[in-house]
Structure formats: structure tokens, C-alpha cells
Scaffold this active site. Structure first.
Site, mmCIF file in Angstrom:
data_model
loop_
_atom_site.group_PDB
_atom_site.id
_atom_site.type_symbol
_atom_site.label_atom_id
_atom_site.label_comp_id
_atom_site.label_asym_id
_atom_site.label_seq_id
_atom_site.Cartn_x
_atom_site.Cartn_y
_atom_site.Cartn_z
ATOM 1 C CG ASP A 1 52.788 -45.114 57.267
ATOM 2 O OD1 ASP A 1 53.634 -44.491 56.587
ATOM 3 O OD2 ASP A 1 52.622 -44.906 58.486
ATOM 4 C CD GLU B 1 54.191 -45.802 64.490
ATOM 5 O OE1 GLU B 1 54.438 -44.975 65.404
ATOM 6 O OE2 GLU B 1 54.668 -45.702 63.360
ATOM 7 C CD GLU C 1 58.960 -40.208 64.163
ATOM 8 O OE1 GLU C 1 58.038 -40.432 63.351
ATOM 9 O OE2 GLU C 1 59.247 -40.969 65.104
ATOM 10 C CD GLU D 1 56.789 -38.164 55.130
ATOM 11 O OE1 GLU D 1 55.583 -38.456 55.001
ATOM 12 O OE2 GLU D 1 57.568 -38.816 55.838
HETATM 13 C C1 HMH Z 1 55.661 -42.051 55.322
HETATM 14 N N1 HMH Z 1 56.403 -40.741 57.215
HETATM 15 C C2 HMH Z 1 55.794 -41.843 56.771
HETATM 16 N N2 HMH Z 1 55.301 -42.751 57.624
HETATM 17 C C3 HMH Z 1 55.417 -42.573 58.957
HETATM 18 N N3 HMH Z 1 54.892 -43.503 59.801
HETATM 19 C C4 HMH Z 1 56.053 -41.414 59.459
HETATM 20 C C5 HMH Z 1 56.537 -40.515 58.545
HETATM 21 C C6 HMH Z 1 56.185 -41.123 60.929
HETATM 22 O O1 HMH Z 1 56.672 -42.147 61.663
#
Ligand code: HMH
Length: 221
Positions: A47, A88, A140, A210
Site C-alpha cells: 500500500d 499518511e 477513497e 481494489e
Molecule cells: C489500494 N486503495 C488502496 N490504497 C489506499 N491507500 C486507498 C485506496 C485509499 O487511499
């Protein structure tokens, strides 16, 4: 007579896919406490790479808002999203050291590369603001909805994962997603059928990427 919004219509029409993206087995495993920590670490590493690519995407959404939207609040909302992406990165570093994970030299996995390539395609100046802002909302919202589910009453999320769930599952992030939704909806109402169709396709793409991203975290690529 109250009219059902464009986005609401899509969420109903594509309910199964939306639920697949927001109630994935990986999310269920966090919520019920059975999560495999090596999966969680893999998700964290991957991520971080995704978010590195997400920032320039959001920058192009901001650029399009400035050029194509006459409503100043669009830019305010997108800019607040960029500001939270800055936090973040600090959070990723703190979380990585907590789990003994190194974020440098991580090889992106296929599902991640595919998703990042899709983001890059949305960065093109040819892609309309309506398409980009709605894809942004979807990206998001999947995280908001997924992680908020892990914090609901009756969830059994392990203490050491609550911080991650709070990051995207908190109420402020929920409000921010609703603000993005109302911006996207406003532009969709005015959009041509063609732009609307392409936006719907982009939202479906996001949901599929996703699902693949969660699958990758669990090691079932
Ligand atoms: C894969 N989708 C993914 N990572 C993230 N951090 C977000 C959405 C949301 O910011």
C-alpha cells in the site's frame, strides 16, 4: 419527488462488486481477529507503493479542478486530501517500524503494478475532470467503508491493528468521502452520456483493482 443520484444508482446496480471490494475476506479477517500478520505486513508494504503513485494522481485531479470547476470548494476538498496523504507517509513509516517492515526496496506485485498503471492512465490530460474526481471518490471510499467496518460495534479487531483501521475508518475521513461524493455527483449530473458512461466504467475498474489488491495482500495473486 426525490431523485436517486447517479452514484447511488451505480452502487445499487453494481452492489455485488462494491460489497466484494469493501467486505473482502482480508477485511473480515481483520474484523474477526483471525488476520494473518504476514498478510497484513504484505498489505502495508504494497500500500505504501500504491500511495506513492496515488499522490501524483491526486495532483492531476487538483489541476483539473482548477481548470474545469468553477466551484472553489472542489479545490479545498482535494487539497485537504493531499494534506492527509502527507501525514499518511509519516504514518506508514511509523507503522513499518512498529511491525519491523522495511518500506524501501519493496518490489511491487502484479496487482499493485496493474492498479498503479491504471492510476497513471487517469492522470492523462485527456481524461475529464468528472471521470478523475469520481474515480478518486471511489478509491477513497473503498478504504473508508472497509476499515470503518472493522471498527463497528461487535468487531473483534486486534488492538495493534486499530490504528490502521482508524486511519481510513474515522468519521473525519467519512465526511471527506461524502464531500468527494457530492462534488462527483454535481459534475455527473451535468455530464454528457458519454462522459457518464466512461465514469461508470472507471468506477468499476477501481472496484476490480481494489478486490485484486486485497487478494494480493492475502497472497492469492
Ligand atoms: C489500494 N486503495 C488502496 N490504497 C489506499 N491507500 C486507498 C485506496 C485509499 O487511499
Amino acid at each position: 419527488k426525490s431523485k436517486v443520484s447517479v452514484i447511488e444508482t451505480w452502487l445499487r446496480k453494481h452492489r455485488l462488486l462494491y460489497v466484494g471490494a469493501t467486505r473482502h475476506p482480508f477485511i473480515h479477517s481483520i474484523r474477526d481477529g483471525s488476520v494473518d500478520i504476514s498478510s497484513f505486513k504484505r498489505w502495508l508494504e504494497q500500500d505504501y507503493i500504491f500511495v506513492r503513485a496515488f499522490v501524483p494522481f491526486v495532483a492531476t485531479v487538483l489541476l483539473k479542478a482548477w481548470k474545469e470547476s468553477f466551484d472553489a470548494t472542489d479545490m479545498d476538498v482535494i487539497l485537504s486530501g493531499m494534506a492527509s496523504l502527507n501525514d499518511e507517509f509519516a504514518w506508514f513509516n511509523k507503522e513499518a517500524s512498529k511491525w519491523g517492515v522495511s518500506l524501501t526496496n519493496v518490489a511491487p506485485q502484479k496487482a499493485n503494478l496493474d492498479y498503479c498503471r491504471f492510476l497513471e492512465s487517469l492522470m492523462s490530460s485527456e481524461v475529464e475532470y468528472t471521470v478523475a474526481i469520481t474515480a478518486f471518490w471511489a478509491i477513497e471510499t473503498v478504504y473508508q467503508d472497509s476499515f470503518a467496518h472493522c471498527l463497528e460495534d461487535g468487531s473483534n479487531t486486534p488492538e495493534e491493528l486499530r490504528d490502521t483501521c482508524q486511519r481510513w475508518g474515522n468519521d473525519g475521513f467519512g465526511q471527506y468521502c461524502r464531500a468527494l461524493q457530492s462534488i462527483a455527483e454535481h459534475h455527473l449530473e451535468k455530464a454528457s452520456d458519454d462522459v457518464r458512461k466512461r465514469t461508470e466504467a472507471a468506477v468499476l475498474d477501481v472496484l476490480e483493482y481494489e478486490v485484486a489488491f486485497w487478494n494480493m495482500s492475502q497472497g492469492d495473486t
